[in-house]
Design an enzyme around this catalytic site. Structure first.
Site, mmCIF file in Angstrom:
data_model
loop_
_atom_site.group_PDB
_atom_site.id
_atom_site.type_symbol
_atom_site.label_atom_id
_atom_site.label_comp_id
_atom_site.label_asym_id
_atom_site.label_seq_id
_atom_site.Cartn_x
_atom_site.Cartn_y
_atom_site.Cartn_z
ATOM 1 N N LYS A 40 0.813 -1.253 0.051
ATOM 2 C CA LYS A 40 -0.015 -0.002 -0.090
ATOM 3 C C LYS A 40 0.912 1.429 0.111
ATOM 4 O O LYS A 40 0.519 2.406 0.064
ATOM 5 C CB LYS A 40 -0.850 0.063 1.228
ATOM 6 C CG LYS A 40 -1.828 -1.226 1.278
ATOM 7 C CD LYS A 40 -2.939 -1.416 0.069
ATOM 8 C CE LYS A 40 -3.935 -2.569 0.131
ATOM 9 N NZ LYS A 40 -4.332 -3.089 -1.076
ATOM 10 N N CYS A 41 2.188 1.089 -0.120
ATOM 11 C CA CYS A 41 3.127 2.304 -0.234
ATOM 12 C C CYS A 41 2.879 2.990 -1.522
ATOM 13 O O CYS A 41 2.562 2.370 -2.503
ATOM 14 C CB CYS A 41 4.448 1.752 0.060
ATOM 15 S SG CYS A 41 5.740 3.020 -0.104
ATOM 16 N N GLY A 42 3.009 4.179 -1.532
ATOM 17 C CA GLY A 42 2.916 5.171 -2.954
ATOM 18 C C GLY A 42 4.078 4.601 -4.009
ATOM 19 O O GLY A 42 4.028 4.892 -4.833
#
Length: 163
Positions: A40-42
């Site tokens: 879910k990291c950019g």
């Protein structure tokens, strides 16, 4: 207590998301790109670039290894059971992923204790964010550390030198 200088990356064991232990000595004579990941990291689009490197060079001796960690703003909410599926569905990942681990703090996995001791970062050896990358030579010795924002394609030339 062991001396970090007497060890290599190949001297460690880590579990798969299914809980099976893997001896990293299976990667002897391979170039390894080790990355702490988070779905879910950019920066998660880097999974695509990592998979591209994996596909392009796996038959020439490159191994990409993902070490999921939930230590940065809870950006790895997936369970060990669902990480592999999420990475496969969202990014086509086929390279080896391991169980979720800590890369900082008192419960840091020994693999990351070793990598940080061998290749400290700018100002501190602490892992600052998801997608910090370590390039490890065929002998199991870390050669380079890359920042989270270094896209996988920028590492390709260094990989080719080691292959």
């Amino acid at each position: 207590m062991f001396s970090m200088k007497t060890k290599t990356f190949h001297d460690f064991t880590i579990k798969t998301p299914a809980g099976e232990p893997i001896d990293l000595n299976r990667y002897k004579n391979k170039v390894v790109l080790a990355v702490n990941t988070a779905t879910k990291c950019g920066l998660a689009p880097q999974f695509d670039g990592l998979e591209e490197l994996h596909q392009k060079y796996k038959d020439k001796g490159l191994v990409v290894l993902g070490f999921p960690s939930d230590q940065f703003l809870n950006q790895e909410p997936e369970t060990n059971e669902t990480i592999v599926e999420a990475c496969r569905i969202n990014h086509g990942v086929t390279f080896q992923l391991f169980e979720k681990i800590d890369v900082n703090g008192e419960n840091t996995h020994p693999v990351y204790q070793y990598l940080k001791a061998e290749k400290g970062g700018f100002l501190s050896s602490k892992i600052k964010w998801n997608f910090t990358k370590f390039l490890i030579g065929k002998d199991g010795i870390p050669v380079e550390r890359y920042s989270p924002t270094t896209v996988p394609a920028k590492i390709e030339a260094d990989i080719l030198k080691l292959l």
